[in-house]
Design an enzyme around this catalytic site. Structure first.
Site, PDB file in Angstrom:
ATOM      1  N   HIS A  36       3.488   6.572   1.648  1.00 32.52           N
ATOM      2  CA  HIS A  36       2.940   7.702   2.406  1.00 32.52           C
ATOM      3  C   HIS A  36       2.760   8.891   1.463  1.00 32.52           C
ATOM      4  CE1 HIS A  36       2.035  10.168   5.886  1.00 32.52           C
ATOM      5  NE2 HIS A  36       2.781  11.108   5.323  1.00 32.52           N
ATOM      6  N   GLN A  91       1.608   9.295  -8.895  1.00 34.96           N
ATOM      7  CA  GLN A  91       3.027   9.013  -8.642  1.00 34.96           C
ATOM      8  C   GLN A  91       3.216   7.910  -7.595  1.00 34.96           C
ATOM      9  OE1 GLN A  91       5.326  10.199 -10.618  1.00 34.96           O
ATOM     10  NE2 GLN A  91       3.663  11.249 -11.659  1.00 34.96           N
TER      11      GLN A  91
HETATM   12  C1  GAR Z   1      -2.927   6.535  -0.428  1.00 31.90           C
HETATM   13  O1  GAR Z   1      -2.863   7.878  -0.814  1.00 31.90           O
HETATM   14  C2  GAR Z   1      -1.818   6.213   0.550  1.00 31.90           C
HETATM   15  O2  GAR Z   1      -0.619   6.887   0.292  1.00 31.90           O
HETATM   16  C3  GAR Z   1      -2.430   6.684   1.847  1.00 31.90           C
HETATM   17  O3  GAR Z   1      -3.772   6.277   1.770  1.00 31.90           O
HETATM   18  C4  GAR Z   1      -4.173   6.271   0.408  1.00 31.90           C
HETATM   19  C5  GAR Z   1      -4.778   4.918   0.100  1.00 31.90           C
HETATM   20  O4  GAR Z   1      -5.290   4.882  -1.192  1.00 31.90           O
HETATM   21  N1  GAR Z   1      -1.765   6.126   2.973  1.00 31.90           N
HETATM   22  C6  GAR Z   1      -1.594   6.766   4.110  1.00 31.90           C
HETATM   23  O5  GAR Z   1      -2.018   7.877   4.327  1.00 31.90           O
HETATM   24  C7  GAR Z   1      -0.821   5.991   5.158  1.00 31.90           C
HETATM   25  N2  GAR Z   1      -0.572   6.819   6.286  1.00 31.90           N
HETATM   26  P1  GAR Z   1      -5.496   3.506  -1.930  1.00 31.90           P
HETATM   27  O6  GAR Z   1      -6.319   2.647  -0.977  1.00 31.90           O
HETATM   28  O7  GAR Z   1      -6.261   3.868  -3.155  1.00 31.90           O
HETATM   29  O8  GAR Z   1      -4.148   2.921  -2.212  1.00 31.90           O
END
Ligand code: GAR
Length: 212
Positions: free
Chosen positions: A105, A169
């Protein structure tokens, strides 16, 4: 070897970090609720099985979650990793994978649960922001915390610059948490507190990956 499944909804940068980390386990499938999730193609390019369980076409939340669980269970994973999976999951689904489903998160929980976490952080004027890996429980973004990483909020930050600093991070702490789980080193106490089982006994989980 332990088996894990990754659930994504979009870009898949956390998924890629997990796939490329040389984890002590096998990624047996990447599953998305969206056919247009860019990460699916990247998973396929690495020879990993992919599947789509569409949330819009499956006849409501219960049917969607039943179909998703059936797809996950085909692969008999020991661990489910939510990596930018943007659906709120119901109690029954969450309990099915209790103590073996992790989520990343983009905030220092319990601050800023839900969506638009970077905008929330900027609006609140906090000077420190970050990300959290936690076990998934029926309460949204409130499960036992495994590890967190903090980053500064700079005075000229936009949502995009702050998100980029946090994302870097995320990749570090998610791979670390997944490794710990797959090595059988994480213990949850009273459904709340997580400890890392070290050679010398239980030690507290480290907070700042920069220290590792
Ligand atoms: C990431 O920042 C993750 O932490 C967030 O979505 C993004 C996905 O990026 N998740 C949430 O907000 C869950 N509630 P990614 O597809 O490049 O990993």
């Amino acid at each position: 070897m332990q088996r894990f499944v990754i659930l994504i909804s979009g870009r898949g940068s956390n998924m890629l970090a997990l796939l490329d980390a040389g984890l002590p386990g096998e990624c047996v499938a990447v599953i998305s609720n969206r056919t247009d999730a860019a990460g699916l193609e990247q998973a396929r390019a690495r020879g990993i099985a992919t599947a789509v369980v569409g949330h819009a076409t499956s006849g409501g939340r219960e049917a969607f979650e039943a179909a998703l669980a059936a797809e996950i269970d085909r692969y008999q994973p020991d661990l489910i990793l939510l990596a930018g999976f943007m659906r709120i999951l119901g109690d029954e689904f969450v309990r099915r994978y209790q103590d073996r489903m992790l989520n990343i998160h983009p905030s220092l929980l319990p601050a800023f649960p839900g969506l638009k976490t970077h905008a929330q952080a900027l609006a609140a004027g906090v000077r420190i922001h970050g990300c959290t890996v936690h076990f998934v429980t029926p309460s949204l973004d409130a499960g036992p915390i495994v590890i967190q990483a903090a980053v500064p909020v700079l005075s000229d930050d936009s949502e995009a610059t702050l998100a980029a600093r946090v994302l870097e991070q995320e990749h570090v702490i998610y791979t670390l948490a997944a490794r710990w789980f797959l090595e059988g080193r994480l213990q949850v106490h009273d459904g709340r507190r997580v400890t890392l089982n070290d050679e010398g006994g239980n030690s507290d989980v480290l907070i700042n990956p920069g220290c590792l």
